[in-house]
Design an enzyme around this catalytic site. Structure first.
Site, PDB file in Angstrom:
ATOM      1  N   ASP A 189       0.838  -1.197   0.000  1.00 48.87           N
ATOM      2  CA  ASP A 189       0.000   0.000   0.000  1.00 48.87           C
ATOM      3  C   ASP A 189       0.872   1.246   0.000  1.00 48.87           C
ATOM      4  O   ASP A 189       1.915   1.272   0.644  1.00 48.87           O
ATOM      5  CB  ASP A 189      -0.891  -0.013   1.249  1.00 48.87           C
ATOM      6  CG  ASP A 189      -1.886   1.128   1.230  1.00 48.87           C
ATOM      7  OD1 ASP A 189      -2.659   1.213   0.262  1.00 48.87           O
ATOM      8  OD2 ASP A 189      -1.882   1.943   2.168  1.00 48.87           O
ATOM      9  N   GLU A 273      -1.975  -1.322  -5.637  1.00 47.46           N
ATOM     10  CA  GLU A 273      -3.125  -0.545  -6.071  1.00 47.46           C
ATOM     11  C   GLU A 273      -2.893  -0.021  -7.474  1.00 47.46           C
ATOM     12  O   GLU A 273      -1.769   0.316  -7.836  1.00 47.46           O
ATOM     13  CB  GLU A 273      -3.265   0.689  -5.175  1.00 47.46           C
ATOM     14  CG  GLU A 273      -4.117   0.486  -3.984  1.00 47.46           C
ATOM     15  CD  GLU A 273      -4.115   1.760  -3.172  1.00 47.46           C
ATOM     16  OE1 GLU A 273      -5.175   2.355  -3.024  1.00 47.46           O
ATOM     17  OE2 GLU A 273      -3.037   2.165  -2.711  1.00 47.46           O
ATOM     18  N   ASP A 354      -2.587   2.094   7.588  1.00 48.03           N
ATOM     19  CA  ASP A 354      -1.887   1.647   6.377  1.00 48.03           C
ATOM     20  C   ASP A 354      -1.754   0.125   6.309  1.00 48.03           C
ATOM     21  O   ASP A 354      -1.881  -0.469   5.239  1.00 48.03           O
ATOM     22  CB  ASP A 354      -0.501   2.297   6.294  1.00 48.03           C
ATOM     23  CG  ASP A 354      -0.589   3.812   6.091  1.00 48.03           C
ATOM     24  OD1 ASP A 354      -1.643   4.280   5.612  1.00 48.03           O
ATOM     25  OD2 ASP A 354       0.387   4.513   6.412  1.00 48.03           O
TER      26      ASP A 354
END
Ligand SMILES: [Zn+2]
Length: 369
Positions: A189, A273, A354
């Site tokens: 992430d 992502e 996170d």
């Protein structure tokens, strides 16, 4: 497994005065052709809703070369000019596929000067590279060896703002072997406080010295701004700024290389992502945490290294509410301001924002497959 992969090898080189002059001229022509074609394509679309093909832009380039005004385009190799048209065409394709912003003009000061030569525009003999319109081979510093017996298919010459010359050789590299498969997977992430956060709970910080380098950069920029415009001292100060920029970029790249190699070696599947440019723009705080350039570098490295080593890279859409979703029970928290770093779910789980997001990414990536 393994087989042949394309790989770029980048080296510094030291041009002779004559070569430097030829390359500067080539960079200028590449920029001019790119910008003129962009202007033409923009105008055709704005006034006639018409899209111009690569072949059409190539025919226009031939016409330009016949005019007196642009005859100087004939003084440089035609291949980098054709490649500039191909790059612009690719930039349009990316724009229409909503993967990138509308192509922008190349500025002399801000864009990296470069020229791309394909096979017909260079000679490769006994490990020596001679570009079209040049008599002597380039004086390349072979900081690491090219694999035995390869012939580059594309050569890109560039010069950075600090005045350093680079040549990048694209070769088909038969030496990479797929790694033995493992059964681990990791979610990666983009952190708000760290560079990236892994689903394992590990937070990867920015390269060492980056903060100190940024302070030096800010100081150099202030000094540059104070110098009198057009003075020799101002030029010197500008070069200093460029050198610090180059050092930051080099260290960051090096850091991303080490990180991507480690992630790919240690895991069979890496989930990231899909941060498109548009999403980055919508979320300014995120854009600041990791620059979109750094993110796309990391993504590209993961992509080709995964291909080398027989690993899988999975991208997950950004619409996934990855930080608001409890990775333990699946409940969605309604609002989670960016300032909140840890939160507690009604199910009792306490989450680091996170790490929770990275775990959700991993789960979504594995479910997608
Ligand atoms: Zn929960």
């Amino acid at each position: 497994m393994g087989g042949v992969v394309k790989r770029a090898y980048k080296y510094r080189f030291y041009p002779t005065g004559e070569q430097a002059e030829q390359l500067h001229r080539t960079f200028g022509c590449v920029r001019l052709v790119y910008n003129k074609t962009l202007e033409m394509r923009t105008r055709a679309y704005a006034t006639q809703r018409r899209s111009i093909s690569y072949a059409e832009s190539s025919a226009v380039l031939t016409e330009w070369k016949r005019t007196e005004e642009l005859a100087f385009l004939n003084d440089v190799s035609s291949v980098p000019l054709q490649q500039a048209l191909r790059h612009l065409h690719a930039a349009y394709a990316a724009f229409f596929a909503k993967r990138a912003r509308y192509p922008r003009f190349k500025s002399k000061r801000k864009s990296r000067a470069s020229a791309e030569y394909t096979r017909s525009a260079f000679r490769w003999r006994d490990g020596q590279l001679t570009l079209a319109k040049m008599d002597a081979p380039l004086d390349i510093v072979w900081s690491r060896p090219l694999p035995e017996g390869v012939v580059p298919s594309t050569v890109t010459v560039s010069r950075d703002a600090a005045g350093r010359w680079f040549v990048s050789l694209l070769v088909e590299d038969p030496t990479v072997e797929a790694l033995p498969s493992v059964d681990t997977a990791v979610g990666v992430d983009v952190g708000l406080t760290s560079l990236v956060t892994l689903s394992t709970g590990e937070k990867v910080t920015n390269p060492r010295h980056e903060r100190a380098d940024r302070r030096k950069l800010a100081k150099a920029q202030r000094e540059h701004a104070r110098k009198e415009k057009g003075s020799a001292n101002r030029a010197k100060a500008r070069l200093k700024v460029a050198r610090i920029h180059a050092r930051i970029a080099d260290r960051r790249r090096d850091h991303l290389h080490k990180l991507s190699t480690r992630l790919v070696r240690e895991n069979q599947t890496v989930v990231i992502e899909d941060l498109t440019v548009r999403n980055m723009l919508r979320n300014h705080r995120l854009a600041r945490a990791i620059s979109d350039a750094a993110w796309s570098d990391l993504r590209a490295m993961l992509e080709y290294k995964a291909a080398w080593y027989g690993r899988t890279l999975v991208t997950v859409d950004r619409w996934l509410p990855s930080s608001k979703l409890c990775a333990d029970c699946g409940q969605l928290t309604e609002s989670l301001p960016l300032t909140i770093r840890t939160w507690q779910c009604p199910c009792g789980a306490t989450h680091d924002r996170d790490i929770n997001a990275a775990r959700n990414l991993l789960a979504a990536g594995l479910a997608d497959r």
